[in-house]
Design a protein around this motif. Structure first.
Motif, PDB file in Angstrom:
ATOM      1  N   PRO A 170     -15.251  17.295  38.235  1.00  0.00           N
ATOM      2  CA  PRO A 170     -13.961  16.679  37.899  1.00  0.00           C
ATOM      3  C   PRO A 170     -13.115  16.363  39.127  1.00  0.00           C
ATOM      4  CG  PRO A 170     -14.392  18.560  36.475  1.00  0.00           C
ATOM      5  CD  PRO A 170     -15.451  18.578  37.527  1.00  0.00           C
ATOM      6  N   GLU A 171     -13.193  17.230  40.144  1.00  0.00           N
ATOM      7  CA  GLU A 171     -12.399  17.003  41.361  1.00  0.00           C
ATOM      8  C   GLU A 171     -12.810  15.713  42.060  1.00  0.00           C
ATOM      9  OE1 GLU A 171     -12.880  21.573  41.027  1.00  0.00           O
ATOM     10  OE2 GLU A 171     -13.985  19.754  40.493  1.00  0.00           O
ATOM     11  N   GLY A 172     -14.116  15.429  42.087  1.00  0.00           N
ATOM     12  CA  GLY A 172     -14.593  14.209  42.721  1.00  0.00           C
ATOM     13  C   GLY A 172     -14.166  12.971  41.967  1.00  0.00           C
ATOM     14  N   ILE A 173     -14.228  13.044  40.647  1.00  0.00           N
ATOM     15  CA  ILE A 173     -13.787  11.909  39.829  1.00  0.00           C
ATOM     16  C   ILE A 173     -12.304  11.651  40.040  1.00  0.00           C
ATOM     17  CG2 ILE A 173     -13.435  11.128  37.457  1.00  0.00           C
ATOM     18  CD1 ILE A 173     -16.015  12.560  36.705  1.00  0.00           C
ATOM     19  N   GLU A 174     -11.512  12.720  40.071  1.00  0.00           N
ATOM     20  CA  GLU A 174     -10.070  12.573  40.279  1.00  0.00           C
ATOM     21  C   GLU A 174      -9.780  11.940  41.633  1.00  0.00           C
ATOM     22  OE1 GLU A 174      -5.999  15.340  40.381  1.00  0.00           O
ATOM     23  OE2 GLU A 174      -7.947  16.238  39.916  1.00  0.00           O
ATOM     24  N   TYR A 175     -10.541  12.354  42.665  1.00  0.00           N
ATOM     25  CA  TYR A 175     -10.334  11.781  44.002  1.00  0.00           C
ATOM     26  C   TYR A 175     -10.662  10.293  44.018  1.00  0.00           C
ATOM     27  CZ  TYR A 175     -10.706  11.049  49.032  1.00  0.00           C
ATOM     28  OH  TYR A 175     -10.543  10.554  50.304  1.00  0.00           O
ATOM     29  N   LEU A 176     -11.755   9.899  43.384  1.00  0.00           N
ATOM     30  CA  LEU A 176     -12.123   8.488  43.354  1.00  0.00           C
ATOM     31  C   LEU A 176     -11.109   7.667  42.565  1.00  0.00           C
ATOM     32  CD1 LEU A 176     -16.020   8.492  42.936  1.00  0.00           C
ATOM     33  CD2 LEU A 176     -14.644   8.393  45.032  1.00  0.00           C
ATOM     34  N   GLN A 177     -10.569   8.242  41.497  1.00  0.00           N
ATOM     35  CA  GLN A 177      -9.548   7.533  40.723  1.00  0.00           C
ATOM     36  C   GLN A 177      -8.317   7.228  41.574  1.00  0.00           C
ATOM     37  OE1 GLN A 177      -9.433  10.377  37.364  1.00  0.00           O
ATOM     38  NE2 GLN A 177      -9.827   8.639  36.021  1.00  0.00           N
ATOM     39  N   LYS A 178      -7.998   8.124  42.497  1.00  0.00           N
ATOM     40  CA  LYS A 178      -6.841   7.924  43.372  1.00  0.00           C
ATOM     41  C   LYS A 178      -7.151   6.985  44.532  1.00  0.00           C
ATOM     42  CE  LYS A 178      -4.932  12.563  42.569  1.00  0.00           C
ATOM     43  NZ  LYS A 178      -4.638  13.879  43.200  1.00  0.00           N
ATOM     44  N   THR A 179      -8.439   6.914  44.914  1.00  0.00           N
ATOM     45  CA  THR A 179      -8.820   6.248  46.163  1.00  0.00           C
ATOM     46  C   THR A 179      -9.363   4.842  45.967  1.00  0.00           C
ATOM     47  OG1 THR A 179      -9.387   8.429  47.058  1.00  0.00           O
ATOM     48  CG2 THR A 179     -10.191   6.503  48.269  1.00  0.00           C
ATOM     49  N   LEU A 180     -10.146   4.622  44.921  1.00  0.00           N
ATOM     50  CA  LEU A 180     -10.848   3.357  44.760  1.00  0.00           C
ATOM     51  C   LEU A 180     -10.040   2.372  43.917  1.00  0.00           C
ATOM     52  CD1 LEU A 180     -14.529   4.517  44.207  1.00  0.00           C
ATOM     53  CD2 LEU A 180     -13.310   4.070  46.342  1.00  0.00           C
ATOM     54  N   PRO A 181     -10.325   1.071  44.052  1.00  0.00           N
ATOM     55  CA  PRO A 181      -9.616   0.056  43.265  1.00  0.00           C
ATOM     56  C   PRO A 181      -9.878   0.208  41.770  1.00  0.00           C
ATOM     57  CG  PRO A 181     -10.844  -0.950  45.077  1.00  0.00           C
ATOM     58  CD  PRO A 181     -11.274   0.467  45.004  1.00  0.00           C
ATOM     59  N   ASP A 192     -19.916  18.101  35.219  1.00  0.00           N
ATOM     60  CA  ASP A 192     -19.993  19.553  35.335  1.00  0.00           C
ATOM     61  C   ASP A 192     -18.602  20.191  35.353  1.00  0.00           C
ATOM     62  OD1 ASP A 192     -22.712  19.456  35.238  1.00  0.00           O
ATOM     63  OD2 ASP A 192     -23.040  20.563  37.087  1.00  0.00           O
ATOM     64  N   GLU A 193     -18.563  21.504  35.589  1.00  0.00           N
ATOM     65  CA  GLU A 193     -17.328  22.267  35.394  1.00  0.00           C
ATOM     66  C   GLU A 193     -16.327  22.124  36.539  1.00  0.00           C
ATOM     67  OE1 GLU A 193     -18.436  26.302  34.689  1.00  0.00           O
ATOM     68  OE2 GLU A 193     -19.838  25.778  33.084  1.00  0.00           O
ATOM     69  N   LYS A 194     -16.806  22.335  37.781  1.00  0.00           N
ATOM     70  CA  LYS A 194     -15.864  22.431  38.892  1.00  0.00           C
ATOM     71  C   LYS A 194     -16.615  22.466  40.218  1.00  0.00           C
ATOM     72  CE  LYS A 194     -15.945  27.491  38.681  1.00  0.00           C
ATOM     73  NZ  LYS A 194     -15.159  28.735  38.544  1.00  0.00           N
ATOM     74  N   LEU A 195     -15.849  22.531  41.321  1.00  0.00           N
ATOM     75  CA  LEU A 195     -16.384  22.814  42.645  1.00  0.00           C
ATOM     76  C   LEU A 195     -16.093  24.270  43.001  1.00  0.00           C
ATOM     77  CD1 LEU A 195     -15.243  19.676  44.696  1.00  0.00           C
ATOM     78  CD2 LEU A 195     -17.470  20.069  43.628  1.00  0.00           C
ATOM     79  N   ASN A 196     -17.011  24.881  43.756  1.00  0.00           N
ATOM     80  CA  ASN A 196     -16.727  26.234  44.245  1.00  0.00           C
ATOM     81  C   ASN A 196     -15.978  26.163  45.574  1.00  0.00           C
ATOM     82  OD1 ASN A 196     -18.633  25.658  46.239  1.00  0.00           O
ATOM     83  ND2 ASN A 196     -20.184  27.055  45.428  1.00  0.00           N
ATOM     84  N   ASP A 197     -15.801  27.295  46.235  1.00  0.00           N
ATOM     85  CA  ASP A 197     -15.024  27.349  47.479  1.00  0.00           C
ATOM     86  C   ASP A 197     -15.657  26.551  48.604  1.00  0.00           C
ATOM     87  OD1 ASP A 197     -13.214  28.958  46.194  1.00  0.00           O
ATOM     88  OD2 ASP A 197     -14.044  30.847  46.976  1.00  0.00           O
ATOM     89  N   LYS A 198     -16.964  26.349  48.529  1.00  0.00           N
ATOM     90  CA  LYS A 198     -17.660  25.572  49.555  1.00  0.00           C
ATOM     91  C   LYS A 198     -17.803  24.101  49.170  1.00  0.00           C
ATOM     92  CE  LYS A 198     -20.357  29.472  51.313  1.00  0.00           C
ATOM     93  NZ  LYS A 198     -19.692  29.519  52.629  1.00  0.00           N
TER      94      LYS A 198
END
Length: 217
Positions: A170-181, A192-198
Motif C-alpha cells: 500500500p505504501e508504494g501505491i500511495e507514493y505513486l499516486q502522489k508522484t505520477l501523472p 499485500d499488507e505493508k512494508l517492514n522496517d527495511k
C-alpha cells in the motif's frame, strides 16, 4: 492514476501467485521464472481489454472475416533484472511490441537501511506517441518505478504509460499516486499488507531477482 486490481476475483492467477510465494515451491528457479511468465501472460490479457482496437478485414481460405486488432504501438519496458520473466510473459502475447530495458537498484551509501535508487543501464526504443508498459514484479516503496518513469519521459512523450506489478505494498501505491501523472495506469496482481522496517513487502515472496536468477553479491 488509475489502479486495476486483477486478483480480486478467483482465477488461475491466484494459483500461480500462491506458487511464487510458497517457500517449498519457489526454490525451483525454473518453475519460479515460468510462474512469473504465466502471471505476465494473464496480466497481458487483462490489460489488453484497456487498449485501442481498429476494424480490419481478414482473408480466410473461404471468405472475408471482419474483426479487430490492436491499434496501439506498444513498447514493453522491463526493470532489470527481476522484470525479465514478466517481460517474457507479456511478449508472448504482444509479440509485435518493441522492447526496452532499464536497470534500477537500491544503493545503500552508508551500509544501513537508508537507500537511494540508482538508474544506470538504459536500452530504450523511441517512446514518442507509444503506449509504454513498464514491468516490475515488486512494488515496495515505489521509488524505483518513479525514478524509471522520470527517465522514460526525460526525452520522450509517450501516448500512455501502464505500470504492471505482480505484488504491491500500500505504501508504494500511495507514493505513486502522489508522484505520477493522473493519466498513468497501475496494474496490480496482488496487494499485500505493508512494508517492514527495511522496506520489504510483507508477506511478499522474497527477492524476485534472486529467486529467478540466483543470489548476487
Amino acid at each position: 492514476m488509475q489502479i486495476h486490481y486483477i486478483s480480486e476475483s478467483n482465477s488461475v492467477l491466484n494459483h500461480f501467485l500462491g506458487q511464487i510465494r510458497n517457500v517449498n515451491i519457489q526454490k525451483d528457479s525454473m518453475r519460479f521464472r515460468r510462474n512469473i511468465e504465466r502471471i505476465g501472460e494473464i496480466m497481458a490479457y487483462e490489460l489488453s481489454k484497456d487498449l485501442t482496437y481498429k476494424n480490419v478485414e481478414i482473408q480466410t481460405p473461404l471468405g472475408i472475416k471482419h474483426t479487430t486488432e490492436i491499434e496501439n504501438d506498444l513498447v514493453l519496458c522491463s526493470i532489470l533484472r527481476a522484470g525479465l520473466p514478466l517481460h517474457n510473459g507479456f511478449l508472448n502475447y504482444f509479440d509485435q511490441a518493441e522492447n526496452s530495458f532499464v536497470s534500477a537498484c537500491r544503493y545503500h551509501p552508508n551500509n544501513d537501511d537508508d537507500f537511494e535508487i540508482l538508474v544506470e543501464y538504459q536500452a530504450l526504443s523511441n517512446l514518442n506517441n507509444k503506449t509504454v508498459l513498464l514491468l516490475d514484479p515488486m512494488l515496495a516503496t515505489g521509488y524505483s518505478i518513479a525514478a524509471v518513469h522520470e527517465k522514460l519521459i526525460e526525452n520522450a512523450v509517450p501516448a500512455a504509460i501502464h505500470i504492471v506489478v505482480v505484488i504491491a505494498a500500500p505504501e508504494g501505491i500511495e507514493y505513486l499516486q502522489k508522484t505520477l501523472p493522473e493519466n498513468c495506469h497501475l496494474w496490480v496482481a496482488s496487494l499485500d499488507e505493508k512494508l517492514n522496517d527495511k522496506k520489504y513487502i510483507i508477506p511478499g515472496l522474497g527477492d524476485a531477482g534472486d529467486l529467478a536468477y540466483g543470489s548476487k553479491l
